[in-house]
Design a protein around this motif. Structure first.
Motif, PDB file in Angstrom:
ATOM      1  N   MET A 211       0.849  -1.182   0.000  1.00 44.05           N
ATOM      2  CA  MET A 211       0.000   0.000   0.000  1.00 44.05           C
ATOM      3  C   MET A 211       0.887   1.235   0.000  1.00 44.05           C
ATOM      4  SD  MET A 211      -2.888   1.457  -0.167  1.00 44.05           S
ATOM      5  CE  MET A 211      -3.721  -0.112  -0.358  1.00 44.05           C
ATOM      6  N   GLN A 212       1.298   1.646  -1.194  1.00 42.71           N
ATOM      7  CA  GLN A 212       2.289   2.708  -1.313  1.00 42.71           C
ATOM      8  C   GLN A 212       1.666   4.091  -1.487  1.00 42.71           C
ATOM      9  OE1 GLN A 212       5.440   1.846  -4.074  1.00 42.71           O
ATOM     10  NE2 GLN A 212       5.677  -0.246  -3.328  1.00 42.71           N
ATOM     11  N   VAL A 213       0.485   4.166  -2.119  1.00 38.56           N
ATOM     12  CA  VAL A 213      -0.199   5.450  -2.306  1.00 38.56           C
ATOM     13  C   VAL A 213      -1.690   5.252  -2.035  1.00 38.56           C
ATOM     14  CG1 VAL A 213      -0.639   7.388  -3.865  1.00 38.56           C
ATOM     15  CG2 VAL A 213       1.500   6.117  -4.056  1.00 38.56           C
ATOM     16  N   PRO A 214      -2.140   5.423  -0.795  1.00 37.16           N
ATOM     17  CA  PRO A 214      -3.547   5.199  -0.456  1.00 37.16           C
ATOM     18  C   PRO A 214      -4.520   6.010  -1.305  1.00 37.16           C
ATOM     19  CG  PRO A 214      -2.243   5.381   1.541  1.00 37.16           C
ATOM     20  CD  PRO A 214      -1.330   5.730   0.410  1.00 37.16           C
ATOM     21  N   LYS A 223     -15.897   2.237   0.999  1.00 33.81           N
ATOM     22  CA  LYS A 223     -17.291   2.662   1.107  1.00 33.81           C
ATOM     23  C   LYS A 223     -17.433   3.764   2.158  1.00 33.81           C
ATOM     24  CE  LYS A 223     -19.217  -1.816  -0.272  1.00 33.81           C
ATOM     25  NZ  LYS A 223     -20.090  -2.963   0.130  1.00 33.81           N
ATOM     26  N   VAL A 224     -16.598   3.697   3.205  1.00 36.74           N
ATOM     27  CA  VAL A 224     -16.631   4.678   4.282  1.00 36.74           C
ATOM     28  C   VAL A 224     -15.241   5.289   4.431  1.00 36.74           C
ATOM     29  CG1 VAL A 224     -17.027   5.070   6.742  1.00 36.74           C
ATOM     30  CG2 VAL A 224     -18.439   3.419   5.508  1.00 36.74           C
ATOM     31  N   THR A 225     -15.149   6.590   4.438  1.00 38.86           N
ATOM     32  CA  THR A 225     -13.882   7.272   4.683  1.00 38.86           C
ATOM     33  C   THR A 225     -14.084   8.261   5.822  1.00 38.86           C
ATOM     34  OG1 THR A 225     -14.390   8.966   3.019  1.00 38.86           O
ATOM     35  CG2 THR A 225     -13.069   7.088   2.306  1.00 38.86           C
ATOM     36  N   GLU A 226     -13.169   8.267   6.772  1.00 39.20           N
ATOM     37  CA  GLU A 226     -13.244   9.175   7.912  1.00 39.20           C
ATOM     38  C   GLU A 226     -12.092  10.174   7.813  1.00 39.20           C
ATOM     39  OE1 GLU A 226     -15.582   9.353  10.075  1.00 39.20           O
ATOM     40  OE2 GLU A 226     -16.621   7.419   9.979  1.00 39.20           O
ATOM     41  N   THR A 227     -12.433  11.455   7.661  1.00 37.06           N
ATOM     42  CA  THR A 227     -11.424  12.507   7.617  1.00 37.06           C
ATOM     43  C   THR A 227     -11.841  13.629   8.557  1.00 37.06           C
ATOM     44  OG1 THR A 227     -12.541  13.370   5.651  1.00 37.06           O
ATOM     45  CG2 THR A 227     -10.562  12.044   5.282  1.00 37.06           C
ATOM     46  N   PHE A 228     -10.870  14.399   9.027  1.00 37.98           N
ATOM     47  CA  PHE A 228     -11.143  15.405  10.047  1.00 37.98           C
ATOM     48  C   PHE A 228     -12.044  16.531   9.557  1.00 37.98           C
ATOM     49  CE2 PHE A 228      -6.984  13.675  11.628  1.00 37.98           C
ATOM     50  CZ  PHE A 228      -7.510  13.097  12.779  1.00 37.98           C
ATOM     51  N   ASN A 229     -11.973  16.851   8.260  1.00 35.09           N
ATOM     52  CA  ASN A 229     -12.824  17.929   7.754  1.00 35.09           C
ATOM     53  C   ASN A 229     -14.305  17.622   7.915  1.00 35.09           C
ATOM     54  OD1 ASN A 229     -12.133  15.974   5.458  1.00 35.09           O
ATOM     55  ND2 ASN A 229     -13.872  17.088   4.585  1.00 35.09           N
ATOM     56  N   GLN A 230     -14.643  16.338   8.045  1.00 38.05           N
ATOM     57  CA  GLN A 230     -16.048  15.957   8.165  1.00 38.05           C
ATOM     58  C   GLN A 230     -16.665  16.421   9.483  1.00 38.05           C
ATOM     59  OE1 GLN A 230     -16.274  11.722   7.365  1.00 38.05           O
ATOM     60  NE2 GLN A 230     -15.126  11.952   5.454  1.00 38.05           N
ATOM     61  N   LEU A 231     -15.840  16.751  10.472  1.00 32.52           N
ATOM     62  CA  LEU A 231     -16.371  17.317  11.709  1.00 32.52           C
ATOM     63  C   LEU A 231     -17.066  18.646  11.433  1.00 32.52           C
ATOM     64  CD1 LEU A 231     -13.358  16.613  14.120  1.00 32.52           C
ATOM     65  CD2 LEU A 231     -15.568  15.442  14.102  1.00 32.52           C
ATOM     66  N   TRP A 232     -16.489  19.438  10.518  1.00 35.01           N
ATOM     67  CA  TRP A 232     -17.099  20.712  10.136  1.00 35.01           C
ATOM     68  C   TRP A 232     -18.325  20.471   9.255  1.00 35.01           C
ATOM     69  CZ3 TRP A 232     -12.280  20.322  11.844  1.00 35.01           C
ATOM     70  CH2 TRP A 232     -11.730  21.359  12.600  1.00 35.01           C
ATOM     71  N   ASN A 233     -18.279  19.446   8.408  1.00 34.61           N
ATOM     72  CA  ASN A 233     -19.454  19.107   7.588  1.00 34.61           C
ATOM     73  C   ASN A 233     -20.628  18.699   8.464  1.00 34.61           C
ATOM     74  OD1 ASN A 233     -17.692  19.509   5.509  1.00 34.61           O
ATOM     75  ND2 ASN A 233     -17.779  17.433   4.692  1.00 34.61           N
ATOM     76  N   ASP A 234     -20.345  17.931   9.499  1.00 37.32           N
ATOM     77  CA  ASP A 234     -21.410  17.466  10.386  1.00 37.32           C
ATOM     78  C   ASP A 234     -22.126  18.635  11.053  1.00 37.32           C
ATOM     79  OD1 ASP A 234     -20.743  14.871   9.757  1.00 37.32           O
ATOM     80  OD2 ASP A 234     -19.549  14.532  11.568  1.00 37.32           O
ATOM     81  N   ASP A 511      -9.931  -1.603  10.987  1.00 36.79           N
ATOM     82  CA  ASP A 511     -11.394  -1.564  11.012  1.00 36.79           C
ATOM     83  C   ASP A 511     -11.948  -0.510  10.063  1.00 36.79           C
ATOM     84  OD1 ASP A 511     -14.006  -2.309  12.287  1.00 36.79           O
ATOM     85  OD2 ASP A 511     -13.959  -0.197  12.885  1.00 36.79           O
ATOM     86  N   LEU A 512     -11.304   0.655  10.000  1.00 34.70           N
ATOM     87  CA  LEU A 512     -11.847   1.768   9.224  1.00 34.70           C
ATOM     88  C   LEU A 512     -11.346   1.816   7.782  1.00 34.70           C
ATOM     89  CD1 LEU A 512     -13.915   3.804  10.321  1.00 34.70           C
ATOM     90  CD2 LEU A 512     -12.663   2.664  12.135  1.00 34.70           C
ATOM     91  N   THR A 513     -10.392   0.964   7.424  1.00 37.58           N
ATOM     92  CA  THR A 513      -9.906   0.973   6.042  1.00 37.58           C
ATOM     93  C   THR A 513     -10.357  -0.251   5.254  1.00 37.58           C
ATOM     94  OG1 THR A 513      -7.787   0.019   6.785  1.00 37.58           O
ATOM     95  CG2 THR A 513      -7.899   2.422   6.523  1.00 37.58           C
ATOM     96  N   VAL A 514     -10.169  -1.456   5.820  1.00 36.55           N
ATOM     97  CA  VAL A 514     -10.569  -2.663   5.093  1.00 36.55           C
ATOM     98  C   VAL A 514     -11.412  -3.607   5.934  1.00 36.55           C
ATOM     99  CG1 VAL A 514      -8.657  -2.652   3.463  1.00 36.55           C
ATOM    100  CG2 VAL A 514      -8.342  -3.722   5.685  1.00 36.55           C
ATOM    101  N   GLY A 515     -11.665  -3.222   7.171  1.00 30.65           N
ATOM    102  CA  GLY A 515     -12.429  -4.083   8.062  1.00 30.65           C
ATOM    103  C   GLY A 515     -13.933  -3.875   7.942  1.00 30.65           C
TER     104      GLY A 515
END
Length: 528
Positions: A211-214, A223-234, A511-515
């Motif tokens: 996994m060299q370039v995610p 299907k699910v991506t968690e990024t910090f900017n989503q706190l402001w979106n929420d 869990d949050l990437t491939v789980g």
């Protein structure tokens, strides 16, 4: 190869005619021994061919596999920062197969729903305890995350001697605000990997070496991506986060990934509408930092609520070809380097000087805005121009440490804050910890995830998988841990507590990437 295969098939058809060199019969497959052998031979040929094709496809992206090694022996040269360029160089079929089945992480032996729920509960309690003494909310502030292309202090490079300081303003600023050195996974490239870690908190060192370039191998599959900017979106809806990059949107598949991350707009040279400010200086082909910053200022003036703003600059992107008409560092640089190297180094150092002034002007503008703003500023990697210094293995860590600072404007409650290096574990860090550090700097409430990252950084201040290639993408990827003094610590030397936290990290990231995304239903990322 296709032409010769076609010719071979035609010749075999001509030679075979109706004589069936390899006997075959649909209606009477068992009519005689020759037919049975022929039928079996053809069936085996189909099975073997299909198996080889499937095995090649499934393993092409796995470092060390037979198909990965065979493809490279035949001249395959992956360019995982540019999908179109990879297809052009290596062929669209190989380029497609390379991204079809990436190996992300090995499943931890103790991974289960019960384990993830226990982790969520444990760090939720830590977050609740932390939040009892904090009254500020992270999303009450505008957060500007600036990836400053190739920015680093040239005076820290072994063998470089200057008679003029190229970054006096940022150097002075680092003495008055939270700041230090960031351990970067790349040298001379790999920008998106650093950006990915800063936006997600994930650690490249926990991924498989394949996994060299995610941005290209992982995010498009998620299907699910968690990024910090989503706190402001929420809190503020789709307009809670926007992104700017004064270059083209397809590099590293950013246009696809940013949509998944939840950025409402991604402004680039070829976006619709395109980024507004993108002029270069003198003969430079890239947008200046002053122009890039102006896009952010415009966005602040056009918004009626706090935002998360992501900016990746381009001014100091290589190669460096004597762009600037008035470059005093041609004389200020007294280093004895080969002519070609010195030209590149001097051009780059001039760019650092321009960034230093442009960044100071930008922060001064932010100080005039009557809303709380915090800036996370970091260089992604050193430029790949220091050939002489890079040649010595003893300089490896130094050549992968860039500068960062976290700063708040006058309207912020955290204005003038500088975290005590001792209390904050250390001034060394890696990009996955930036949001946790910003939360401490701003004294804001945290989620269980941010609480975990803070606990992790207190034990292991910096952790990174180094990519020891100028492009920032390579199979040579040793994992490095730094202690509070910036010294390398081997994995064997880690304490039981450090190893336990690393195991928690591995479980959370898996869990949050491939789980199974068990944590998504536990409010692990919510700030209470």
């Amino acid at each position: 190869m296709l032409v010769w295969l076609t010719i071979a098939c035609l010749l075999l058809q001509f030679i075979d005619g109706r004589r069936c060199v390899i006997s075959f019969h649909w209606r009477r497959p068992l009519r005689n021994t020759k037919t049975i052998i022929g039928n079996c031979t053809r069936i085996v040929a189909v099975i073997v061919s299909t198996s080889l094709l499937c095995s090649f496809t499934l393993n092409l992206n796995t470092v060390g596999s037979w198909s990965h090694n065979w493809a490279q022996a035949l001249g395959d040269s992956p360019t995982l920062w540019d999908a179109a360029g990879d297809a052009s160089l290596n062929g669209p079929t190989i380029s497609f197969l390379r991204l079809a089945n990436p190996k992300t992480m090995t499943k931890p032996s103790d991974y289960s729903q019960a384990t993830m729920q226990e982790i969520a509960q444990r760090y939720n309690k830590i977050a609740e305890k932390t939040n009892q003494s904090r009254s500020n909310n992270l999303t009450d502030n505008t957060m500007i995350m600036i990836l400053s292309e190739s920015f680093s202090d040239p005076t820290r490079v072994p063998g470089i001697t200057l008679s003029e300081d190229p970054m006096p303003n940022i150097r002075a600023l680092k003495n008055t605000t939270t700041s230090g050195l960031m351990l970067s996974p790349g040298y001379g490239g790999g920008t998106a990997n650093i950006e990915y870690q800063a936006l997600t908190g994930w650690d490249l060192a926990l991924f498989d070496n394949s996994m060299q370039v995610p941005y290209q191998q992982l995010v498009p599959h998620q299907k699910v991506t968690e990024t910090f900017n989503q706190l402001w979106n929420d809190r503020y809806g789709a307009s809670g986060s926007i992104a700017f990059h004064p270059y083209y949107k397809n590099m590293y598949l950013r246009d696809i990934d940013y949509k998944k991350f939840g950025f409402s707009h991604f402004y680039t040279l070829d976006s619709n509408p395109p980024i507004t400010h993108h002029d270069g200086l003198d003969n430079s082909p890239y947008a200046s930092d002053a122009e890039a910053y102006q896009n952010v200022v415009d966005a602040l003036q056009n918004s009626n609520h706090p935002q998360f703003i992501q900016l990746a600059t381009m001014q100091n992107h290589p190669p460096y070809s004597d762009w600037y008409s008035d470059n005093q560092f041609k004389d200020a640089d007294t280093t004895n380097l080969p002519a070609d190297e010195k030209t590149g180094v001097d051009t780059y150092i001039k760019g650092v000087s321009i960034t230093d002034q442009a960044t100071t002007d930008f922060l001064n503008q932010l100080d005039t805005i009557d809303q709380p703003i915090t800036v996370i500023f970091y260089g992604d990697h050193l430029p790949g121009v220091y050939t002489t210094a890079r040649a010595s293995s003893k300089n490896t860590i130094t050549m992968q440490e860039t500068d960062y600072f976290i700063w708040s404007n006058e309207a912020s409650a955290s204005a003038g804050t500088k975290l005590d290096p001792a209390a904050a574990a250390t001034s060394y860090t890696s990009p996955n910890y930036f949001m946790a550090m910003a939360s401490d700097h701003m004294n804001t409430k945290v989620s269980a995830y941010i609480a975990f990252l803070s606990a992790m950084r207190a034990e292991i201040p910096a952790t990174e998988r180094l990519t020891l290639g100028v492009s920032g993408v390579t199979d040579n990827t040793p994992t490095v841990y730094l202690d509070a003094n910036g010294n390398v610590v081997s994995k064997k030397e880690l304490s039981s507590q450090q190893k336990k936290l690393l195991n928690d990290y591995r479980l959370i990231q898996y869990d949050l990437t491939v789980g199974k995304n068990y944590l998504s239903s536990t409010k692990f990322f919510d700030v209470k």
